[in-house]
Every structure is written in structure tokens, then in C-alpha cells.
Design a protein around this motif. Structure first.
Motif, PDB file in Angstrom:
ATOM      1  N   ASP A 118       0.857  -1.183   0.000  1.00 41.77           N
ATOM      2  CA  ASP A 118       0.000   0.000   0.000  1.00 41.77           C
ATOM      3  C   ASP A 118       0.896   1.236   0.000  1.00 41.77           C
ATOM      4  O   ASP A 118       1.426   1.620   1.040  1.00 41.77           O
ATOM      5  CB  ASP A 118      -0.917  -0.027   1.223  1.00 41.77           C
ATOM      6  CG  ASP A 118      -1.801   1.203   1.317  1.00 41.77           C
ATOM      7  OD1 ASP A 118      -1.838   1.998   0.357  1.00 41.77           O
ATOM      8  OD2 ASP A 118      -2.444   1.374   2.370  1.00 41.77           O
ATOM      9  N   LYS A 119       1.089   1.810  -1.191  1.00 46.80           N
ATOM     10  CA  LYS A 119       2.018   2.937  -1.340  1.00 46.80           C
ATOM     11  C   LYS A 119       1.635   4.129  -0.465  1.00 46.80           C
ATOM     12  O   LYS A 119       2.497   4.859   0.008  1.00 46.80           O
ATOM     13  CB  LYS A 119       2.101   3.350  -2.803  1.00 46.80           C
ATOM     14  CG  LYS A 119       2.764   2.316  -3.675  1.00 46.80           C
ATOM     15  CD  LYS A 119       2.662   2.684  -5.142  1.00 46.80           C
ATOM     16  CE  LYS A 119       3.176   1.621  -6.068  1.00 46.80           C
ATOM     17  NZ  LYS A 119       2.569   0.303  -5.920  1.00 46.80           N
ATOM     18  N   ASP A 120       0.339   4.331  -0.241  1.00 49.27           N
ATOM     19  CA  ASP A 120      -0.107   5.465   0.582  1.00 49.27           C
ATOM     20  C   ASP A 120       0.292   5.305   2.045  1.00 49.27           C
ATOM     21  O   ASP A 120       0.412   6.287   2.773  1.00 49.27           O
ATOM     22  CB  ASP A 120      -1.622   5.637   0.488  1.00 49.27           C
ATOM     23  CG  ASP A 120      -2.055   6.076  -0.905  1.00 49.27           C
ATOM     24  OD1 ASP A 120      -1.243   6.693  -1.623  1.00 49.27           O
ATOM     25  OD2 ASP A 120      -3.208   5.789  -1.274  1.00 49.27           O
ATOM     26  N   SER A 121       0.486   4.060   2.487  1.00 49.29           N
ATOM     27  CA  SER A 121       0.837   3.820   3.890  1.00 49.29           C
ATOM     28  C   SER A 121       2.352   3.814   4.113  1.00 49.29           C
ATOM     29  O   SER A 121       2.812   3.834   5.245  1.00 49.29           O
ATOM     30  CB  SER A 121       0.268   2.476   4.356  1.00 49.29           C
ATOM     31  OG  SER A 121       1.019   1.401   3.804  1.00 49.29           O
ATOM     32  N   LEU A 122       3.127   3.765   3.036  1.00 49.43           N
ATOM     33  CA  LEU A 122       4.580   3.614   3.126  1.00 49.43           C
ATOM     34  C   LEU A 122       5.226   4.874   3.697  1.00 49.43           C
ATOM     35  O   LEU A 122       5.086   5.955   3.144  1.00 49.43           O
ATOM     36  CB  LEU A 122       5.157   3.294   1.738  1.00 49.43           C
ATOM     37  CG  LEU A 122       6.667   3.160   1.622  1.00 49.43           C
ATOM     38  CD1 LEU A 122       7.191   2.050   2.530  1.00 49.43           C
ATOM     39  CD2 LEU A 122       7.057   2.895   0.178  1.00 49.43           C
ATOM     40  N   LYS A 123       5.933   4.691   4.817  1.00 52.03           N
ATOM     41  CA  LYS A 123       6.656   5.809   5.441  1.00 52.03           C
ATOM     42  C   LYS A 123       8.049   5.330   5.823  1.00 52.03           C
ATOM     43  O   LYS A 123       8.198   4.335   6.518  1.00 52.03           O
ATOM     44  CB  LYS A 123       5.933   6.281   6.694  1.00 52.03           C
ATOM     45  CG  LYS A 123       4.636   7.009   6.422  1.00 52.03           C
ATOM     46  CD  LYS A 123       4.074   7.627   7.692  1.00 52.03           C
ATOM     47  CE  LYS A 123       2.794   8.391   7.447  1.00 52.03           C
ATOM     48  NZ  LYS A 123       1.734   7.647   6.806  1.00 52.03           N
ATOM     49  N   VAL A 124       9.062   6.036   5.331  1.00 52.85           N
ATOM     50  CA  VAL A 124      10.440   5.755   5.721  1.00 52.85           C
ATOM     51  C   VAL A 124      10.863   6.893   6.631  1.00 52.85           C
ATOM     52  O   VAL A 124      10.848   8.050   6.231  1.00 52.85           O
ATOM     53  CB  VAL A 124      11.380   5.662   4.493  1.00 52.85           C
ATOM     54  CG1 VAL A 124      12.798   5.358   4.937  1.00 52.85           C
ATOM     55  CG2 VAL A 124      10.884   4.605   3.519  1.00 52.85           C
ATOM     56  N   MET A 125      11.187   6.551   7.871  1.00 47.37           N
ATOM     57  CA  MET A 125      11.571   7.566   8.854  1.00 47.37           C
ATOM     58  C   MET A 125      13.087   7.604   8.964  1.00 47.37           C
ATOM     59  O   MET A 125      13.702   6.685   9.525  1.00 47.37           O
ATOM     60  CB  MET A 125      10.900   7.269  10.185  1.00 47.37           C
ATOM     61  CG  MET A 125       9.401   7.518  10.100  1.00 47.37           C
ATOM     62  SD  MET A 125       8.479   6.741  11.404  1.00 47.37           S
ATOM     63  CE  MET A 125       8.432   5.075  10.782  1.00 47.37           C
ATOM     64  N   PHE A 126      13.679   8.650   8.389  1.00 45.35           N
ATOM     65  CA  PHE A 126      15.130   8.772   8.307  1.00 45.35           C
ATOM     66  C   PHE A 126      15.777   8.777   9.689  1.00 45.35           C
ATOM     67  O   PHE A 126      16.689   8.005   9.959  1.00 45.35           O
ATOM     68  CB  PHE A 126      15.502  10.043   7.523  1.00 45.35           C
ATOM     69  CG  PHE A 126      16.980  10.275   7.446  1.00 45.35           C
ATOM     70  CD1 PHE A 126      17.766   9.474   6.632  1.00 45.35           C
ATOM     71  CD2 PHE A 126      17.579  11.279   8.183  1.00 45.35           C
ATOM     72  CE1 PHE A 126      19.137   9.680   6.563  1.00 45.35           C
ATOM     73  CE2 PHE A 126      18.939  11.493   8.121  1.00 45.35           C
ATOM     74  CZ  PHE A 126      19.727  10.693   7.300  1.00 45.35           C
ATOM     75  N   ASN A 127      15.328   9.646  10.576  1.00 41.50           N
ATOM     76  CA  ASN A 127      15.958   9.781  11.891  1.00 41.50           C
ATOM     77  C   ASN A 127      15.835   8.522  12.738  1.00 41.50           C
ATOM     78  O   ASN A 127      16.718   8.212  13.533  1.00 41.50           O
ATOM     79  CB  ASN A 127      15.396  10.984  12.649  1.00 41.50           C
ATOM     80  CG  ASN A 127      15.819  12.293  12.014  1.00 41.50           C
ATOM     81  OD1 ASN A 127      16.864  12.377  11.379  1.00 41.50           O
ATOM     82  ND2 ASN A 127      15.000  13.316  12.163  1.00 41.50           N
TER      83      ASN A 127
END
Length: 76
Positions: free
Chosen positions: A31-40
Motif C-alpha cells: 500500500d504505497k499510501d501507507s509507506l513511510k520511511v523515517m530517516f531519523n
């Protein structure tokens, strides 16, 4: 639908975030809309269906050169 929280080795540059988003986002069943990459936090959160497994998602991240420390999956 399942929800994954994937802890990565430390991300070192903001462009890593874009590479991971593109690599994981192109997988069928993600689900591309749910994809979150958190850098920190060096963490990926994503929802996915039965057409893709957590192992497939981890492999896509590892194939890009980023280490996966652990993953947690639960029903969304």
C-alpha cells in the motif's frame, strides 16, 4: 491487510529514504499510501496484502544495500 514496522541499520543520507520508498513502493501488494520511511529513526512502516510477504519486503530493502535489524508484523 497487514502492517509492518521494520527497523533498519542506521540510515546515513536522506537519499537513502527515496531509494527505499521507490524499492518497496514498487512491490505488488504494498500500500504505497501507507509507506513511510523515517530517516531519523531508521524505520520503515508499511501496510501490505497477501500478494507480498514481509520476507519479500525485507529482501527488497536488503537488495538496495540496507540492513534489516528486525521486523514486526500485525494485522492492520
Amino acid at each position: 491487510m497487514q502492517k509492518a514496522n521494520i527497523q533498519l541499520e542506521t540510515l546515513t543520507c536522506p537519499s537513502c529514504l527515496q531509494k527505499i520508498e521507490n524499492g518497496v513502493g514498487n512491490l505488488n501488494g504494498v500500500d504505497k499510501d501507507s509507506l513511510k520511511v523515517m530517516f531519523n529513526a531508521s524505520r520503515v512502516k508499511v501496510n501490505f496484502d497477501d500478494t507480498v510477504s514481509i520476507e519479500d519486503i525485507e529482501k527488497a530493502i536488503q537488495d538496495l544495500g540496507y540492513g534489516v535489524k528486525r521486523s514486526r508484523v500485525k494485522a492492520a
